[in-house]
Design an enzyme around this catalytic site. Structure first.
Site, PDB file in Angstrom:
ATOM      1  N   HIS A 584       0.859  -1.022   0.143  1.00  0.00           N
ATOM      2  CA  HIS A 584      -0.040   0.020  -0.029  1.00  0.00           C
ATOM      3  C   HIS A 584       0.834   1.302  -0.107  1.00  0.00           C
ATOM      4  CE1 HIS A 584      -3.765   2.348   0.969  1.00  0.00           C
ATOM      5  NE2 HIS A 584      -2.588   3.179   1.540  1.00  0.00           N
ATOM      6  N   GLU A 585       1.728   1.291   0.928  1.00  0.00           N
ATOM      7  CA  GLU A 585       2.688   2.480   1.197  1.00  0.00           C
ATOM      8  C   GLU A 585       3.654   2.676  -0.053  1.00  0.00           C
ATOM      9  OE1 GLU A 585       2.197   4.811   2.966  1.00  0.00           O
ATOM     10  OE2 GLU A 585       0.985   3.911   4.456  1.00  0.00           O
ATOM     11  N   HIS A 588       1.757   4.672  -2.910  1.00  0.00           N
ATOM     12  CA  HIS A 588       2.022   5.896  -2.745  1.00  0.00           C
ATOM     13  C   HIS A 588       3.184   6.552  -3.246  1.00  0.00           C
ATOM     14  CE1 HIS A 588      -1.762   6.686  -0.883  1.00  0.00           C
ATOM     15  NE2 HIS A 588      -1.455   5.895   0.109  1.00  0.00           N
ATOM     16  N   GLU A 614      -5.981   7.767  -2.733  1.00  0.00           N
ATOM     17  CA  GLU A 614      -5.575   6.442  -2.455  1.00  0.00           C
ATOM     18  C   GLU A 614      -5.707   5.409  -3.519  1.00  0.00           C
ATOM     19  OE1 GLU A 614      -4.845   5.231   0.385  1.00  0.00           O
ATOM     20  OE2 GLU A 614      -4.914   7.127   1.255  1.00  0.00           O
ATOM     21  N   ILE A 717      -6.283  14.284  12.875  1.00  0.00           N
ATOM     22  CA  ILE A 717      -7.039  15.533  12.939  1.00  0.00           C
ATOM     23  C   ILE A 717      -6.823  16.525  13.982  1.00  0.00           C
ATOM     24  CG2 ILE A 717      -9.053  14.007  11.970  1.00  0.00           C
ATOM     25  CD1 ILE A 717     -10.612  14.693  14.749  1.00  0.00           C
ATOM     26  N   PHE A 718      -5.919  16.009  14.932  1.00  0.00           N
ATOM     27  CA  PHE A 718      -5.451  17.314  15.803  1.00  0.00           C
ATOM     28  C   PHE A 718      -3.853  17.574  15.849  1.00  0.00           C
ATOM     29  CE2 PHE A 718      -9.652  15.371  17.780  1.00  0.00           C
ATOM     30  CZ  PHE A 718     -10.289  16.661  17.472  1.00  0.00           C
ATOM     31  N   ALA A 719      -3.434  16.556  15.377  1.00  0.00           N
ATOM     32  CA  ALA A 719      -2.008  16.813  15.268  1.00  0.00           C
ATOM     33  C   ALA A 719      -1.179  17.289  14.019  1.00  0.00           C
ATOM     34  CB  ALA A 719      -0.990  15.529  15.695  1.00  0.00           C
ATOM     35  N   GLY A 720      -2.515  17.889  13.407  1.00  0.00           N
ATOM     36  CA  GLY A 720      -1.872  18.505  12.007  1.00  0.00           C
ATOM     37  C   GLY A 720      -1.503  20.002  12.613  1.00  0.00           C
TER      38      GLY A 720
END
Length: 745
Positions: A584-585, A588, A614, A717-720
């Site tokens: 998968h990686e 990318h 994706e 969603i918060f460490a961005g």
């Protein structure tokens, strides 16, 4: 809706994995991510200014780590000419970082962040280099920006090319710093980054809100030259105009000042959130001395636990006799959840995991609320109703379409998930489990593994010897050769690395010419490396940034994972899920490395809507179930014996195992993301945990614990960064199309 066919469930499972924001949270597995950075100022100038966001793309469900068992000495030179493996190169130039002009300060002259290099000097950069290096760089970039604004014209050579040079220099340098923070975190590095962060954000705001540059892009779009531009060039112009508006370029002075204060504060909060998660993960450790407490754990897990114990000072620890140290790092945590017969141990570890960073000095609760408050204020300043709308402004999807898709998937998955739970209870009861009528969260993974073993006669741990990392990478590279006509060769020693476990590779075309390079950082290092798995760019392909001004700078990528390291004399042996993650990686990475686009601002993984990122990773991942591919990599690491044919068929049959439950789990993550960024009112009557409980009533057959605080570890969603955009609707259109097509199979 009644129960749906297995093939439909498979489709839902794959699609929801693509949709969901998969973070290191209550889920049993860590996310796999392409990590990039979507700026609200200048996409590429700000690309790396946050450790955890860096345009962070959530990927499918399972935990994985791409590890490399072959060790090699750390390369020491920070500036080398290409030789050895890639010396045959040719028409394309090696990737060269922007040359920094001579500095007056003697200390700055020797700073590796500003030195001329072929490949980033990851082995030489230290915390002491950050402040002087970044400040000197910003001073130079400020001068370059002033010159650009003074001379700018609505033409490609006078606008886009000098702009790309400015943003790329910051991208490369800040990318090195943030990458090292992700893989080699120290208190000193944190402090150094904190010292210069405000100045860096200040420059990014200055760049993103430059009216001369914005006006030049508008003029170029409206000029007769517009029709002479290529599609890639038009895309760059359109993106820059959109992003300038979202960066606050059109705001009046007072509102712009308020906007900039929000950006600075969001940057600080996001950085602190990420550090708290890492610190909470590192802080927990469970020492076990009684063999009864570790019954059921496979040999690989015991070996890791003993190896961890040795690193904690228990020099005589052995896999057979202990002591054993359990941590919240993925390989250790997963093993306990899936295999430990001691239910009390499973409960203790589970509770510790879902309450990470939610108490004491590392409590993220207030940080979450403040981030949501500031994001909403930012959205209002830009003229949007909520922050999710800001997110969708640069995507193909809309908030309504994302919500519509989530409900379709939820409805289609619910009955199947209910049946999954009934099947689990029935099986546990048949095995005489006392908890069968009252299964809790710490029982699900354990009994799911037992049920899968019983139903498909597959034991993941017993499959590990068939998936050694050298064989997996060999098979992956062979597949890439077949599909894309490329050769991948080890080039260790050509580029400096940040850890001795890191491997470096050269990608060549069919004529033997280098076309890209990439790093692999394999193993879990919980003391310094954040969890998860991701791919990101080091440098992008670019004509403008070519060192000789004629050919093209080649792209470089890195893949970072957290797989169980080699234990003793054994190489890194992988679960099948980890094999899927490697593929998968790499999908990318291939998108970044195989691009033929020479316009740097839209080359590789740059400039792609999150709705669609994706596709290449899912394409590569699906090859794991292709018989010839799988049988080519599945060789016993000791005997060379191939994976038995009947086991391959069982793997195929087990592909949709508990698909309904796993889909709902991902839908919970996506739904809470959307709820928090559309309907939640910071400081209102509901807490973020109330919202999570409400969402979970519709998305979880087994509701979360009242004390569940997975949001405090929801890094995606918060460490961005301050420019992080809500991800719930990402890839919405692509997935709806995929769902439609797959459901027809």
């Amino acid at each position: 809706m009644g129960r749906i066919p297995k093939r439909s469930l498979a489709a839902l499972f794959i699609i929801v994995n693509m949709l969901a924001v998969v973070a290191c949270t209550t889920r049993i597995a860590l996310s796999r991510s392409v990590h990039r950075h979507r700026p609200r100022l200048h996409r590429y100038a700000r690309r790396h200014h946050s450790l955890s966001s860096k345009l962070s793309f959530p990927c499918p469900l399972w935990s994985s780590s791409f590890s490399l068992c072959l060790r090699h000495p750390r390369s020491s030179p920070t500036s080398r000419s290409l030789s050895a493996t890639c010396s045959s190169a040719s028409a394309s130039t090696p990737p060269i970082a922007p040359r920094a002009p001579p500095m007056a300060d003697a200390g700055v002259e020797s700073n590796p962040l500003l030195r001329d290099f072929d490949f980033p000097p990851f082995d030489a950069v230290e915390a002491k280099h950050v402040r002087p290096g970044v400040l000197a760089l910003l001073k130079n970039l400020e001068s370059d920006l002033e010159e650009l604004e003074r001379t700018v014209e609505p033409s490609w050579p006078k606008l886009v090319e000098p702009l790309e040079k400015i943003v790329d220099r910051l991208t490369v340098v800040w990318g090195m710093i943030n990458h090292l923070k992700a893989v080699k975190d120290t208190d000193e590095l944190r402090a150094a980054i904190e010292e210069v962060q405000a100045e860096k954000v200040k420059f990014q705001l200055r760049l993103g809100q430059s009216k001369p540059i914005y006006n030049a892009f508008r003029a170029l779009q409206e000029s007769p030259d517009w029709n002479l531009l290529s599609d890639a060039q038009k895309r760059i112009v359109e993106n820059q105009i959109k992003e300038a508006v979202l960066s606050g370029v059109a705001l009046e002075d007072g509102k712009r000042e308020e906007f900039n204060k929000i950006e600075q504060e969001l940057e600080k909060l996001s950085k602190k959130f990420d550090e708290n998660v890492l610190d909470a993960t590192k802080k927990f450790e469970k020492k076990i001395t009684d063999k009864k407490d570790i019954e059921g754990l496979p040999a690989t897990a015991l070996g890791l636990a003993a190896q961890t114990a040795v690193s904690k000072g228990h020099e005589n620890a052995t896999p057979e006799d202990g002591p054993w140290v359990i941590t919240l790092d993925a390989p250790s945590f997963m093993s306990v959840m899936q295999h430990a017969r001691n239910r009390a141990l499973r409960e203790e570890i589970y509770r510790a995991y879902v309450t990470r960073a939610s108490s004491g000095d590392i409590d993220n609760t207030l940080i979450i609320d403040q981030i949501l408050k500031l994001r909403l204020e930012k959205a209002k300043l830009l003229g949007y109703n909520n922050y999710a709308e800001v997110s969708m402004a640069m995507k193909m999807a809309t908030v309504d379409k994302a919500e519509e898709l989530l409900e379709k998937l939820r409805s289609a998955s619910w009955d199947a998930a209910v049946q999954d739970m009934e099947d689990l209870k029935h099986f546990a009861k048949s095995q005489g489990a006392k908890e069968s009528d009252d299964l809790s969260h710490w029982d699900i993974s354990f009994w799911s593994e037992r049920l899968r073993e019983s139903k498909y006669d597959i034991n993941e741990e017993e499959l590990r010897p068939y998936f050694s990392l050298p064989k997996v990478t060999e098979g992956l590279f062979n597949l890439a050769r077949t599909l894309f006509g490329i050769e991948i060769e080890a080039a260790d020693g050509l580029a400096p690395v940040w850890n001795s476990d890191v491997r470096f590779y050269c990608v060549k075309d069919s004529s033997g010419n280098p076309i890209a390079y990439f790093y692999f950082d394999p193993y879990s290092r919980p003391s310094e490396k954040r969890g998860g798995a991701w791919m990101d760019e080091v440098v992008a392909r670019s004509r403008v940034l070519s060192p000789d001004g004629a050919s093209t700078r080649l792209p470089i990528a890195h893949m970072v994972c957290n797989q169980m390291p080699p234990v003793g004399t054994k190489p890194s042996l992988m679960t099948f899920r980890e094999v899927e993650t490697v593929f998968h990686e790499f999908g990318h990475a291939l998108q970044h490395m195989l691009t033929k686009q020479d316009e740097g601002l839209v080359a590789g993984i740059r400039g792609i809507e999150w709705d669609a990122v994706e596709l290449p990773s899912q394409f590569m991942e699906n090859w794991c179930y292709h018989r010839d591919t799988l049988m080519g990599i599945a060789k016993h690491y000791e005997t060379g014996e191939s994976l038995p044919e009947d086991v391959y068929k069982k793997l195929l049959a087990a592909r949709t195992f508990r698909a309904g439950s796993l889909s709902l789990r991902q839908i919970r993550f996506a739904s809470i993301d959307l709820q928090l960024h559309t309907k939640y009112v910071p400081g209102g009557p509901e807490s973020v945990y109330d919202v999570d409980q409400r969402v979970s009533e519709r998305t979880q057959v087994l509701p979360p614990l009242a004390e569940d605080r997975f949001l405090c570890g929801f890094s995606h969603i918060f460490a961005g960064s301050s420019s992080y955009l809500s991800k719930s609707g990402q890839r919405c259109y692509l997935q709806m199309l995929s769902l439609h097509l797959r459901m027809q199979v």
